[in-house]
Design a protein around this motif. Structure first.
Motif, short mmCIF file in Angstrom:
data_model
loop_
_atom_site.label_atom_id
_atom_site.label_comp_id
_atom_site.label_asym_id
_atom_site.label_seq_id
_atom_site.Cartn_x
_atom_site.Cartn_y
_atom_site.Cartn_z
N LYS A 138 0.81 -1.21 0.00
CA LYS A 138 0.00 0.00 0.00
C LYS A 138 0.85 1.26 0.00
O LYS A 138 0.38 2.33 -0.38
N ILE A 139 2.08 1.14 0.44
CA ILE A 139 2.98 2.29 0.50
C ILE A 139 3.60 2.58 -0.86
O ILE A 139 3.78 3.74 -1.26
N MET A 140 3.93 1.54 -1.63
CA MET A 140 4.74 1.71 -2.83
C MET A 140 4.11 2.62 -3.89
O MET A 140 4.79 3.51 -4.41
N PRO A 141 2.83 2.47 -4.24
CA PRO A 141 2.29 3.39 -5.25
C PRO A 141 2.27 4.84 -4.78
O PRO A 141 2.52 5.75 -5.56
N SER A 142 1.99 5.05 -3.48
CA SER A 142 1.98 6.41 -2.95
C SER A 142 3.37 7.02 -2.97
O SER A 142 3.54 8.20 -3.30
N GLN A 143 4.39 6.22 -2.62
CA GLN A 143 5.74 6.75 -2.62
C GLN A 143 6.23 7.03 -4.04
O GLN A 143 6.91 8.02 -4.28
#
Length: 393
Positions: A138-143
């Motif tokens: 869930k973090i990777m696309p936002s980062q």
């Protein structure tokens, strides 16, 4: 089955009065929500012996200075004075007041010496470190889209390939694993304060208010005092918006335009105005992580959960969430297309920023006739002329 992730954490006593609660993020783990809620409630916190010492929602520049980290692309460098002023407000509150210092950029602290200095300046044994975690998938696309907002030109799947498959996983963003190898992040801060003064909170996205209630418990605040404050300026970009910006980054860097121009006109102009003026719709295509990357991130999450458990720190929430593999999405992957009104708002934001803010410290450009200059070079020349006119204004 009810778990600690779906209800208030029972048996979690408030931290002792006078604690300096240091919330270190990392990025994309609910930091903005907490910062907004704490800042909105700062005038009421004093009634309960709690201080929000920052004068803004997020003391980013102060923390960047503390971590010896440069600012965002094209921004002015942070000043040590800003950090020392924040430290003075914390220390001036007295030993009976609990202070909360929250910034995801603490996760960027480069080494043990820097972490030790930060802890010592904030009160040494009075410091309690709080780490909030979400699953990597869930973090990777936002980062990725956040990195694009700071000039990244690499597409999402290529970026995932570099982060997950190409050791030592440092290009193009060495900060990613510094922040998001969460077990090593916890271990670094444990070395500075000890396991008994570190709390890890596993955020459950199904419980929207869970993180607020956890902070209230730790700080001894009444339930419901902290409320989420909408912040359109911090929303993630859609896939179409991110791709538009990524292609702009290619042109910007390819034409050698100065970073300060990017900061003023693109990030603080076009992107900021677009975020504030346009809300994503159900028709917008989301950034979709391929299944191979989701599974790879879950494997890393399981390894990190085991390592964090072995440190002896207190863990609130369900560590199994860090390695959960969501079911593959059923949505049809449509081609991302940016709406005309969104593009218009982005263009207007850049023009408004150009009209409002002069830009300094730009390099001189040699004079040439139009016929002697390629179209690629013309863009660069026009950009510098724009800067000179803004500087005169």
């Amino acid at each position: 089955m009810e778990t600690d992730c779906t209800r208030r954490h029972e048996g979690v006593p408030p931290l002792p009065s006078g604690t300096r609660l240091l919330h270190i993020g990392p990025h994309k783990t609910g930091t903005t929500s907490i910062q907004g809620a704490m800042f909105a409630a700062k005038d009421r916190l004093g009634e309960h012996g709690v201080l929000w010492p920052a004068t803004t929602r997020h003391p980013m520049e102060a923390v960047l200075a503390a971590c010896a980290r440069p600012g965002m692309m094209g921004d002015a460098g942070p000043s040590e004075k800003q950090w020392l002023q924040l430290v003075d407000r914390v220390n001036g509150a007295g030993r009976a007041v609990t202070s909360v210092i929250s910034s995801e950029f603490f996760a960027d602290a480069p080494d043990d010496a820097t972490i030790g200095r930060i802890v010592a300046q904030l009160g040494g044994d009075s410091v309690h470190v709080l780490v909030t975690l979400r699953p990597l998938a869930k973090i990777m696309p936002s980062q990725w889209q956040q990195y694009v907002q700071n000039g990244l030109r690499m597409g999402y799947e290529e970026w995932l390939d570099h982060m997950l498959r190409k050791a030592p996983y440092e290009k193009p963003n060495p900060s990613f694993w510094r922040r998001h190898r969460h077990d090593r992040l916890v271990e670094r801060w444990v070395r500075a304060v000890g396991a008994e003064r570190v709390t890890v909170v596993v955020v459950d996205d199904r419980d929207r208010d869970g993180l607020m209630r956890t902070f209230e418990q730790l700080l001894g605040l009444p339930q419901g005092l902290l409320q989420e404050v909408p912040d359109t300026a911090n929303r993630s970009l859609t896939l179409a918006e991110t791709e538009m910006l990524r292609n702009l980054n290619k042109e910007f860097r390819g034409n050698g335009l100065p970073d300060e121009l990017y900061s003023k006109l693109v990030r603080h102009g076009a992107v900021m105005h677009m975020k504030n003026a346009c809300s994503p719709t159900p028709q917008d295509v989301k950034i979709c992580t391929p299944q191979w990357a989701v599974e790879a991130a879950a494997e890393i999450g399981a390894e990190m959960a085991r390592s964090i458990g072995a440190t002896g720190v207190r863990v609130l929430g369900d560590p199994a969430l860090l390695s959960a593999v969501p079911k593959p999405g059923t949505e049809t992957l449509a081609e991302p297309r940016i709406a005309p009104e969104v593009a218009a708002q982005a263009l207007y934001g850049a023009l408004a920023a150009a009209a409002a803010a002069p830009i300094r410290n730009t390099a001189p450009v040699k004079s040439r006739t139009v016929h002697q200059t390629s179209s690629r070079e013309l863009v660069k020349v026009l950009g510098h002329r724009c800067l000179k006119r803004l500087r005169r204004r």
